[in-house]
Design a protein around this motif. Structure first.
Motif, PDB file in Angstrom:
ATOM      1  N   HIS A  56      -3.747 -10.380 -13.688  1.00  0.00           N
ATOM      2  CA  HIS A  56      -4.731  -9.454 -13.129  1.00  0.00           C
ATOM      3  C   HIS A  56      -4.105  -8.079 -12.924  1.00  0.00           C
ATOM      4  CE1 HIS A  56      -2.815 -10.929  -9.451  1.00  0.00           C
ATOM      5  NE2 HIS A  56      -3.445 -10.015  -8.726  1.00  0.00           N
ATOM      6  N   ASP A  60       1.331  -5.028  -8.176  1.00  0.00           N
ATOM      7  CA  ASP A  60       2.470  -5.933  -7.992  1.00  0.00           C
ATOM      8  C   ASP A  60       2.490  -7.062  -9.033  1.00  0.00           C
ATOM      9  OD1 ASP A  60       0.192  -7.017  -6.734  1.00  0.00           O
ATOM     10  OD2 ASP A  60       1.421  -8.283  -5.443  1.00  0.00           O
ATOM     11  N   HIS A  61       1.659  -6.948 -10.052  1.00  0.00           N
ATOM     12  CA  HIS A  61       1.714  -7.882 -11.186  1.00  0.00           C
ATOM     13  C   HIS A  61       1.953  -7.174 -12.520  1.00  0.00           C
ATOM     14  CE1 HIS A  61       0.466 -11.527  -8.923  1.00  0.00           C
ATOM     15  NE2 HIS A  61       0.104 -10.576  -8.084  1.00  0.00           N
ATOM     16  N   HIS A 112     -10.099 -13.398  -6.267  1.00  0.00           N
ATOM     17  CA  HIS A 112      -9.147 -12.393  -5.759  1.00  0.00           C
ATOM     18  C   HIS A 112      -9.505 -11.037  -6.375  1.00  0.00           C
ATOM     19  CE1 HIS A 112      -5.284 -10.816  -4.430  1.00  0.00           C
ATOM     20  NE2 HIS A 112      -4.989 -10.469  -5.660  1.00  0.00           N
TER      21      HIS A 112
HETATM   22 ZN   LIG Z   1      -3.256  -9.498  -6.588  1.00  0.00          ZN
END
Ligand SMILES: [Zn+2]
Length: 253
Positions: A56, A60-61, A112
């Motif tokens: 996603h 932070d990904h 999310h």
């Molecule tokens: Zn996330």
């Protein structure tokens, strides 16, 4: 099994994952929170990075991606529906699609975020669920509804019991403390409460629990149970209502 999963700790509490395919001498990266630890893992293994799969769009990904690609140019895969807010994609994929010679299934995993996907590797018995189903919990509902996360987790619940769940963060301790309120299996709870401090002391990852273990502990997989409905203060309510209430209590915990 020629393949091995390497768990890489990034940032404060994120995880990235390398799936090493020894036979091919290559690796697949799941998410790129931070370049440094991932580049060091690639150096240490000598693996050729074959591709990156993104779950996603949250920073932070994906924030480590550009720097990783400079040293390891390779195709990037992400949800076509989120292409406008993901890093540039070489392969815009869709839920239901199979990747890497059919060894990886793309699951729709909204809740999310709307465009969140998960990656299931049946032969590895591994689900990379990032911020949807998490160790002893589930991700916060930033964009999606409780219904969407409920449906996402119901899809995962149909997977085999020995599927290992690799989530995107180390929230296990906080999630377990919260899960303890909702009538988890007492023996499983006690065992895990004893195990987590040991893992922390040794710097070992908390992710990679089995679906069977999550069925005993994770309230979001147990919302259909009468004792969980009672513990949530909603005796007799539907599984979805109980699920939404638990998520709501976590947001306000
Ligand atoms: Zn996330």
């Amino acid at each position: 099994m020629a393949e091995r999963i390497e768990i890489i700790r990034c940032l404060q509490d994120n995880y990235a994952f390398l799936i090493h395919d020894a036979a091919r001498g290559e690796a697949t990266l799941i998410d790129a929170p931070e370049a440094g630890p991932i580049l060091r893992a690639l150096d240490a293994s000598g693996a050729k990075l074959a591709r990156v799969l993104i779950t996603h769009h949250h920073a932070d990904h994906v924030d480590g991606l550009a720097e990783i690609l400079v040293r390891h140019p390779c195709p990037v895969f992400g949800n076509a529906a989120d292409a406008h807010r993901l890093p540039p994609l070489d392969h815009a994929i869709s839920p239901g699609e199979k990747l890497i010679d059919g060894t990886c299934e793309v699951f729709d995993a909204p809740g999310h975020t709307i465009g969140h996907v998960a990656f299931h590797f049946p032969a590895l018995k591994a689900l990379f669920s990032a911020d949807s189903l998490m160790t002893h919990g589930c991700g916060r509902l930033f964009e999606g509804s409780a219904q969407q996360m409920f449906d996402t987790i119901a899809r995962f619940a149909a997977l085999p019991d020995d599927t290992q769940i690799y989530s995107g963060h180390d929230y296990a301790k906080a999630n377990l403390d919260f899960a303890a309120r909702f009538a988890p299996d007492a023996q499983a709870l006690e065992a895990r409460q004893a195990e987590l401090p040991r893992l922390a002391a040794e710097g070992l990852p908390t992710t990679g629990t089995t679906l069977a273990s999550e069925r005993n502990l994770n309230p979001y997989l147990r919302a259909h149970l009468p004792e969980v409905a009672r513990a949530a203060g909603l005796p007799g309510a539907s599984a979805l209502e109980v699920f939404a209430e638990i998520r709501n209590q976590k947001d306000n915990a």
